[in-house]
Write a protein that holds these residues in place. Structure first.
Motif, PDB file in Angstrom:
ATOM      1  N   THR A 270      -4.241   0.589  -4.312  1.00  0.00           N
ATOM      2  CA  THR A 270      -4.339   0.450  -2.850  1.00  0.00           C
ATOM      3  C   THR A 270      -5.359  -0.614  -2.456  1.00  0.00           C
ATOM      4  O   THR A 270      -5.723  -0.739  -1.298  1.00  0.00           O
ATOM      5  CB  THR A 270      -4.764   1.783  -2.215  1.00  0.00           C
ATOM      6  OG1 THR A 270      -6.017   2.168  -2.783  1.00  0.00           O
ATOM      7  CG2 THR A 270      -3.748   2.857  -2.490  1.00  0.00           C
ATOM      8  N   CYS A 271      -5.840  -1.366  -3.447  1.00  0.00           N
ATOM      9  CA  CYS A 271      -6.931  -2.292  -3.208  1.00  0.00           C
ATOM     10  C   CYS A 271      -6.403  -3.712  -2.961  1.00  0.00           C
ATOM     11  O   CYS A 271      -5.458  -4.148  -3.613  1.00  0.00           O
ATOM     12  CB  CYS A 271      -7.828  -2.274  -4.435  1.00  0.00           C
ATOM     13  SG  CYS A 271      -9.112  -3.492  -4.411  1.00  0.00           S
TER      14      CYS A 271
ATOM     15  N   PRO B  21     -10.610   0.863   1.654  1.00  0.00           N
ATOM     16  CA  PRO B  21      -9.364   1.173   0.958  1.00  0.00           C
ATOM     17  C   PRO B  21      -9.387   0.502  -0.405  1.00  0.00           C
ATOM     18  O   PRO B  21      -9.792  -0.656  -0.526  1.00  0.00           O
ATOM     19  CB  PRO B  21      -8.287   0.556   1.853  1.00  0.00           C
ATOM     20  CG  PRO B  21      -8.901   0.521   3.205  1.00  0.00           C
ATOM     21  CD  PRO B  21     -10.363   0.275   2.986  1.00  0.00           C
TER      22      PRO B  21
ATOM     23  N   GLY C  54       0.834  -1.210   0.000  1.00  0.00           N
ATOM     24  CA  GLY C  54       0.000   0.000   0.000  1.00  0.00           C
ATOM     25  C   GLY C  54       0.859   1.247   0.000  1.00  0.00           C
ATOM     26  O   GLY C  54       0.545   2.235  -0.658  1.00  0.00           O
TER      27      GLY C  54
ATOM     28  N   GLY D 177      -5.100   9.645   0.625  1.00  0.00           N
ATOM     29  CA  GLY D 177      -4.652   8.993  -0.600  1.00  0.00           C
ATOM     30  C   GLY D 177      -3.760   9.917  -1.393  1.00  0.00           C
ATOM     31  O   GLY D 177      -3.603  11.083  -1.059  1.00  0.00           O
TER      32      GLY D 177
ATOM     33  N   VAL E 193      -6.289   5.189   0.479  1.00  0.00           N
ATOM     34  CA  VAL E 193      -5.389   4.348   1.264  1.00  0.00           C
ATOM     35  C   VAL E 193      -6.008   4.046   2.617  1.00  0.00           C
ATOM     36  O   VAL E 193      -5.917   2.950   3.141  1.00  0.00           O
ATOM     37  CB  VAL E 193      -4.046   5.074   1.499  1.00  0.00           C
ATOM     38  CG1 VAL E 193      -3.077   4.184   2.236  1.00  0.00           C
ATOM     39  CG2 VAL E 193      -3.464   5.500   0.181  1.00  0.00           C
ATOM     40  N   ASP E 194      -6.652   5.077   3.192  1.00  0.00           N
ATOM     41  CA  ASP E 194      -7.162   4.919   4.547  1.00  0.00           C
ATOM     42  C   ASP E 194      -8.319   5.879   4.737  1.00  0.00           C
ATOM     43  O   ASP E 194      -8.444   6.876   4.022  1.00  0.00           O
ATOM     44  CB  ASP E 194      -6.035   5.231   5.543  1.00  0.00           C
ATOM     45  CG  ASP E 194      -6.337   4.642   6.918  1.00  0.00           C
ATOM     46  OD1 ASP E 194      -7.346   3.928   7.034  1.00  0.00           O
ATOM     47  OD2 ASP E 194      -5.570   4.916   7.853  1.00  0.00           O
ATOM     48  N   LYS E 195      -9.173   5.598   5.733  1.00  0.00           N
ATOM     49  CA  LYS E 195     -10.295   6.496   6.012  1.00  0.00           C
ATOM     50  C   LYS E 195     -10.579   6.468   7.500  1.00  0.00           C
ATOM     51  O   LYS E 195     -10.274   5.480   8.177  1.00  0.00           O
ATOM     52  CB  LYS E 195     -11.524   6.058   5.215  1.00  0.00           C
ATOM     53  CG  LYS E 195     -11.718   4.538   5.145  1.00  0.00           C
ATOM     54  CD  LYS E 195     -12.710   3.986   6.122  1.00  0.00           C
ATOM     55  CE  LYS E 195     -12.659   2.484   6.235  1.00  0.00           C
ATOM     56  NZ  LYS E 195     -13.830   1.842   6.715  1.00  0.00           N
TER      57      LYS E 195
END
Length: 579
Positions: free
Chosen positions: A498-499, A456, A251, A399, A387-389
């Motif tokens: 990023t998946c 992500p 990632g 991201g 990437v992240d939340k």
């Protein structure tokens, strides 16, 4: 007796003035005119106040309230942008001088503003330190110092390599040398690390922030930080080296423009990192798959007693690495640059070192500065892989903007679920901006979507040009490491941008000859290690992807199974779903 009564009284009233200072300034001063006199000498008292600060390290807020000279608004200003501002305030020179100077200068130097942050010991020193903080308050506001920030080119650098090669330590050292971490913070880390008998780890704590990472000395999440040189703005992505956390590392690498492969020159450590099962090989390969074009190889720990800046050892590491990096796809003449360094002492990171007379190239940070610019089109379609939340007064996503540009209040679409969202605010490397261009690391606060609805690997697009999504695609795959054969029906984990998604090879279409690129006329029944094939893959859920030809960042992928990278590949075509 009377005096004793009035003192606490006026204390409280002074607080009231602070609260209502905007509204009733004049009336307040009329009422408390008598009591206002004793507070005039408070400027001198600032020297005395920080003795509380020394006892209770509660930071600027306490000292400011204790001084009670500063109004509420100022206190808020003082605390909020401090970490950002402080980093900008620290001009590099005094720190470097301070490093060079012997320690006897400390008590004397305590008073001169620059050396204030050295060590808070006596009341007098801490007094001058307090004064310095007060003087600094107007300057470290975020926005005014930032007007030229977006003009600098943004470059994301990922630090990869075997576990314990020194990636986080080099990152921490770079942040210190560029003035992003001040000396006092590092001294605090050093003290804490000493208490745990880990004094050589203190630099890595600038990037390894959570407790688990510090206790074990291993990075788990991808650490983020940034630093600036004269020409460019760099984001450090500090990837974990441990083989259990390779998915996190992928990632991180997928957001990078430039990879720094850190290898340890210490006897035995280089060998373990490089042999089969070591992370040096796997990381270099994953970085190439993630689309990193340029690789800098930092030969770290050159100051180790077993190495002692020896040219022979440096050349030995180089000779072993080059053939492998060549095989992965890096061109040794153009794409790879070797340099010796020491993360712990900081030698050859910013300034050349006299320990190493045989290395004639630029040190690390100037070398980064001298690299050619990346040409990125800001008018392309918007693509921002998430990437992240997390939740923070709304939904916040992180991201790297791969192409296009995003501005505040823009309407975007979250693929593959086709949610309409609006951008409420934009932060580029923790600095708020109104618009952002490609290559920047962004934090976006979104409206119109819940945090639970995002995963992500989702992608933000503009409505006019949506990215493709689907479950079935054809791809060219190189089998890198797999003991047995691979047949249709084989399941693995797919990492694309990023998946992360489960995937099954549903059919093998043909084999590709590595040298000539010719395709076999018949369908193979299986593929094995080191073969190249074209296969049809089907994911468990819908994912966003593009063909490699159209959009390389979203068309390359890695297949992993049982904690090992078994194949790398690129998407050739997307297959429409048959109902």
């Amino acid at each position: 007796m009377e005096q004793r009564d009035t003192a606490p009284d006026s204390w409280e009233q002074e607080d009231d003035v602070e609260a209502t200072i905007d509204g009733q300034l004049e009336s307040a001063f009329k009422t408390f005119n008598v009591n206002a006199k004793p507070f005039v000498p408070n400027v001198n008292a600032a020297e005395f106040v920080p003795t509380f600060v020394v006892k209770a390290p509660a930071g600027n807020v306490d000292s400011a309230v204790a001084a009670e000279k500063i109004t509420n608004m100022e206190v808020a200003e003082n605390t909020a942008p401090m970490e950002n501002g402080d980093a900008e305030m620290t001009s590099e020179e005094p720190w470097d001088q301070k490093e060079a100077e012997p320690n006897e200068d400390e008590p004397g130097g305590g008073c001169s503003g620059d050396h204030g942050p050295e060590g808070v010991t006596t009341a007098e020193e801490s007094g001058s330190e307090m004064m310095e903080e007060e003087e600094e308050t107007p300057v470290p506001k975020g926005p005014p110092t930032q007007p030229d920030a977006p003009k600098k080119e943004h470059i994301n650098v990922v630090f990869i390599g075997h576990v314990d090669a020194g990636k986080s330590t080099i990152g921490g050292q770079i942040m210190y040398l560029t003035g992003m971490v001040d000396k006092r913070t590092l001294e605090k880390y050093e003290r804490e690390a000493k208490e745990k008998n880990r004094e050589t780890w203190y630099l890595s704590w600038a990037l390894d922030t959570n407790q688990e990472e510090r206790d074990k000395g291993k990075t788990v999440e991808v650490g983020r930080a940034y630093f600036e040189t004269d020409k460019k703005h760099f984001t450090i992505l500090d990837a974990p080296g441990h083989k259990s956390f390779v998915p996190n590392m992928i990632g991180g690498a997928s957001q990078a423009d430039l990879a720094v492969l850190v290898i340890s020159a210490r006897k035995g450590e280089f060998e373990t990192g490089f042999e089969k099962g070591g992370q040096t090989r796997e990381h270099a390969m994953l970085a190439k798959t993630a689309g990193v074009k340029h690789l800098i190889v930092l030969v770290n720990k050159m100051d180790d007693p077993t190495v002692n800046w020896s040219l022979e050892r440096y050349e030995e590491c180089k000779e072993k690495l080059v053939p492998f990096l060549k095989k992965v796809g890096f061109n040794p003449k153009k794409d790879i640059h070797f340099m010796p360094c020491s993360g712990l002492t900081g030698a050859n990171l910013k300034e050349p070192t006299n320990m190493c007379s045989w290395y004639t190239g630029l040190p690390f940070i100037p070398h980064l500065d001298s690299l050619p610019s990346y040409n990125r089109s800001s008018d392309g379609p918007i693509r921002l892989p998430i990437v992240d939340k997390y939740k923070d007064m709304g939904t916040v996503i992180l991201g790297k903007l791969e192409s296009g540009s995003i501005s505040k209040a823009q309407q975007l679409i979250m693929m593959p679920n086709r949610h309409n969202v609006e951008v409420l605010s934009l932060l580029s490397d923790d600095v708020e901006t109104d618009d952002a261009g490609p290559g920047e690391n962004l934090k976006l606060r979104l409206k119109g979507i819940e945090e639970e609805e995002i995963l992500p690997g989702f992608i933000l697009c503009n409505a006019e040009n949506l990215c493709h999504s689907g479950r079935t695609f054809d791809a060219q795959i190189v089998i890198i490491e797999h003991k047995s054969i691979i047949c249709p029906g084989y399941n693995a984990v797919l990492h694309i941008h990023t998946c992360i998604e489960e995937v099954q090879i549903t059919a093998l279409i043909c084999l590709v000859d590595k040298k000539t690129g010719e395709k076999s006329p018949t369908r193979p029944r299986f593929v094995k290690q080191d073969q190249v094939c074209i296969a049809r893959l089907r994911t468990a859920g819908t994912i966003c992807l593009e063909t490699f030809k159209d959009f390389p960042q979203m068309g390359r992928f890695t297949l992993r199974d049982e904690g090992k990278t078994i194949a790398i590949g690129k998407v050739l075509k997307l297959v429409a779903e048959r109902d």
